[in-house]
Enzyme design. Structure first.
Site, PDB file in Angstrom:
ATOM      1  N   THR A 102      -3.062  11.373   0.640  1.00  0.00           N
ATOM      2  CA  THR A 102      -4.149  10.969   1.526  1.00  0.00           C
ATOM      3  C   THR A 102      -3.827   9.646   2.216  1.00  0.00           C
ATOM      4  O   THR A 102      -3.989   9.510   3.440  1.00  0.00           O
ATOM      5  CB  THR A 102      -5.477  10.883   0.741  1.00  0.00           C
ATOM      6  OG1 THR A 102      -5.801  12.195   0.267  1.00  0.00           O
ATOM      7  CG2 THR A 102      -6.603  10.364   1.610  1.00  0.00           C
ATOM      8  N   ASN A 162      -3.278  24.676   1.612  1.00  0.00           N
ATOM      9  CA  ASN A 162      -3.569  24.528   0.180  1.00  0.00           C
ATOM     10  C   ASN A 162      -4.520  25.583  -0.359  1.00  0.00           C
ATOM     11  O   ASN A 162      -4.647  25.745  -1.557  1.00  0.00           O
ATOM     12  CB  ASN A 162      -4.099  23.117  -0.122  1.00  0.00           C
ATOM     13  CG  ASN A 162      -5.439  22.844   0.542  1.00  0.00           C
ATOM     14  OD1 ASN A 162      -5.751  23.440   1.579  1.00  0.00           O
ATOM     15  ND2 ASN A 162      -6.232  21.977  -0.044  1.00  0.00           N
ATOM     16  N   GLN A 200       1.680  20.688  -0.338  1.00  0.00           N
ATOM     17  CA  GLN A 200       1.578  21.972  -1.027  1.00  0.00           C
ATOM     18  C   GLN A 200       2.882  22.751  -1.026  1.00  0.00           C
ATOM     19  O   GLN A 200       3.001  23.747  -1.733  1.00  0.00           O
ATOM     20  CB  GLN A 200       0.480  22.827  -0.395  1.00  0.00           C
ATOM     21  CG  GLN A 200      -0.917  22.435  -0.791  1.00  0.00           C
ATOM     22  CD  GLN A 200      -1.240  22.691  -2.257  1.00  0.00           C
ATOM     23  OE1 GLN A 200      -0.601  23.495  -2.913  1.00  0.00           O
ATOM     24  NE2 GLN A 200      -2.226  21.969  -2.783  1.00  0.00           N
ATOM     25  N   THR A 233       2.319  -4.985  -4.956  1.00  0.00           N
ATOM     26  CA  THR A 233       3.425  -4.876  -5.909  1.00  0.00           C
ATOM     27  C   THR A 233       3.777  -3.399  -6.120  1.00  0.00           C
ATOM     28  O   THR A 233       2.893  -2.565  -6.285  1.00  0.00           O
ATOM     29  CB  THR A 233       3.044  -5.533  -7.250  1.00  0.00           C
ATOM     30  OG1 THR A 233       2.760  -6.904  -7.003  1.00  0.00           O
ATOM     31  CG2 THR A 233       4.179  -5.438  -8.258  1.00  0.00           C
ATOM     32  N   CYS A 291     -10.965  19.581  -3.559  1.00  0.00           N
ATOM     33  CA  CYS A 291     -11.725  18.580  -2.816  1.00  0.00           C
ATOM     34  C   CYS A 291     -13.059  19.145  -2.337  1.00  0.00           C
ATOM     35  O   CYS A 291     -14.069  18.461  -2.342  1.00  0.00           O
ATOM     36  CB  CYS A 291     -10.920  18.090  -1.626  1.00  0.00           C
ATOM     37  SG  CYS A 291      -9.445  17.226  -2.143  1.00  0.00           S
TER      38      CYS A 291
END
Lengths: 381, 381
Positions: free
Chosen positions: A71, A138, A177, A235, A323
């Site tokens: 994402t 997907n 996917q 980081t 989702c």
């Protein structure tokens, strides 16, 4: 017996991936930007992991920006320019939402969920700077003709050159996917930008990357210490990236045999279910489809009842993408391929993976036949 | 013997944190948005981890947005509004870079690195919507008078109300360096937004959060599946967040005893070094300073030579923050507190942590005295 058939939503971390990551938790935990030798070794291991990933993509490590997942990568890709973008109506939510931040055209797909490269061509405007098409869907597993879309982009570039239009145009794919089942060499795919993540290939969650070929100027979304060559500060996720490299190397090495194996298992499941339910609708392209994916619909049946019925038998499947699943909305993908509401609402996504074998498929087939049959009798009573 | 004195740059993961995370790698690996029971359990565990974190902050879980670290959190905080922002010249790169995306004032600090709340007050403009002051500085350890700055913000709010200025104003703190040594209850700190990460408290890297009190409308930077209540999309970092909760709970439980312990060890190191080097400059506030932090400068000495000299004795220290360390630039913090270049360039940051004890401090003191002494003799030869 538990049979997990939702590998498109999440995959368990391969114990070898965990093993590769563990040393970087409490031993080689140093900040890769620190100057002393143990930290420099961590930096070297991190960089080596990027080189290892890049080699599988046929790219240079410097062309990779490591992110917290697909994402974020998609959002970073869409922030690399401004103007008009072209994508398809069946993309993942991340692509649709990122596209909606600018002027965009979402092209239709055919009944198999495939996009016609000519439809992409016709959607291009003089200020189109990005075309984004997912490598494989997907939900229904359809694989897109990316190489042909890349050819359209190349022709558009030539046309713009002739017309004196200096607007660059790039092709991005969300390959999340497809990795592990499809060759993701960026040159062979013909893409300028590629998103992928580790969570779908038995690697850690929240680790992803954006490949951007040298000519693309990424605009950082997250600024600060200047890590990832200034493209994404913070980081570095040393353990995560090393885990991703291990996961990708394993997925790539096993790709051909695993694809064949899943193909056979999936087709065996499909045949059994087709024989039991002649009215069952199978979605996705008959040929250009992920080998581990099977999307089936039982008209007039409530898929959520099936999911819970199957769960009591230890078979874990999805109604759609994870989702959208929790939101009670109908899948935009199924609507786009023209499934009638009563068909779409009776859909199961069965996605196979490493843990799947002939026994588990036979068990799952029996369970599905029993649960769907029972539900059909209940509805028709 | 290896003595790690760079806990401000990175901390090793506590084995108990690793233990808390491990079940979520290969066993409870499910997508928290999936509908079946094992995934719902994962969702519950994830939510419980957020509740556990929120309780320590004195906040509600719904006020937390989980991110990939402090840098992302800072960027998300700065994207929550538009207009003028006020920060200080000694903030972390992430804050400085995020501030530079809009109209901003960076106020000066005193020679101890402390910001005067009145200086903040004077920098406020009618369209100032954000004041961002780090809880404790990552280089010199100075702790800021946040509660007093919060009082200034409250007075500004009252003033705006009286003047009919509807512009909201919020106080954000990057607490990354203070967690585990300072109480981070958001009400007692008086902040509306708070950034922290797990990597500095013996938790996983690339896991952080932004606390934003209910009234603040965050603008998502990463859009997609709508996770984190739409504020930050992407499949949740289940293991990471559970690890962060475990790390924070441990840091919070040990805070008072550990702060006292580090305070004594740090002061013992300081006394030994002060006795050996009367010319040594100690930076940071004498009283309001992180107990585990010690920043010392040896005028005329090249700190990088000290770092490498100490490394040969197994003592790992920093010249400054890890982010700036590799870039060969002089620390903006040391410049801001008025250290002369030849003093700043001879600076070591010694940051103590869980692995530090009386033996390791005695060993490190001996090593520093030897290496600095040798370098002084070399320079003065």
């Amino acid at each position: 017996m538990t049979v997990y058939l939702d590998h498109a939503a999440a995959t368990p971390m391969d114990p070898e991936v965990t093993k590769a990551m563990l040393p970087y938790f409490s031993d080689a935990f140093f900040n890769p930007s620190s100057p002393y030798a143990p930290a420099v070794t961590v930096r070297r291991d991190y960089d080596a992991a990027k080189v290892r990933i890049a080699a599988i993509l046929g790219a240079q490590a410097g062309e990779l920006t490591m992110t917290a997942g697909a994402t974020e990568s998609v959002n970073l890709a869409f922030a690399a320019g401004s103007g008009h973008v072209v994508t398809t109506v069946i993309e993942h939510q991340a692509v649709l939402a990122a596209a909606d931040r600018s002027d965009n055209t979402k092209v239709a797909v055919d009944a198999h969920g495939r996009v016609d490269p000519e439809v992409i061509r016709n959607a291009l405007q003089p200020d189109t700077w990005l075309v984004s098409v997912g490598l494989a869907n997907n939900e229904i597993g359809t694989v897109q003709p990316l190489a042909k879309i890349a050819e359209v982009i190349r022709q558009e570039r030539a046309k713009r050159r002739d017309e004196g239009n200096g607007q660059p145009i790039y092709l991005h794919t969300d390959a999340s996917q497809g990795v592990g089942q499809i060759d993701i060499n960026v040159a062979r795919l013909g893409v300028d930008l590629l998103t992928m993540n580790a969570a779908k290939i038995y690697g850690p969650k929240q680790v992803g990357l954006l490949y951007a070929e040298r000519g693309v100027n990424l605009t950082p979304q997250i600024v600060g210490g200047g890590q990832e060559q200034g493209r994404r500060s913070g980081t570095e996720n040393v353990a995560g990236v090393i885990g991703m490299a291990e996961a990708l190397a394993r997925a790539d090495a096993a790709r051909k045999t695993e694809t064949r194996r899943l193909f056979d298992l999936r087709n065996s499941l499909l045949s059994t279910l087709e024989a039991a339910f002649p009215e069952m609708v199978v979605s996705g392209h008959p040929k250009h489809r992920l080998s581990g994916h099977l999307h089936v619909s039982f008209p007039g049946i409530d898929a959520e009842r099936l999911v819970f019925g199957l769960e009591t038998k230890g078979v874990l499947v999805a109604t759609g993408s994870a989702c959208a699943a929790n939101k009670g909305t109908r899948s935009h993908v199924l609507t786009a391929i023209g499934l009638a509401p009563d068909v779409a609402d009776g859909s199961l996504r069965l996605s196979l993976g490493k843990s799947t074998n002939a026994d588990s498929i036979a068990y799952a087939a029996d369970a599905i036949i029993e649960v769907v049959g029972k539900e059909m009798r209940r509805v028709n009573r």
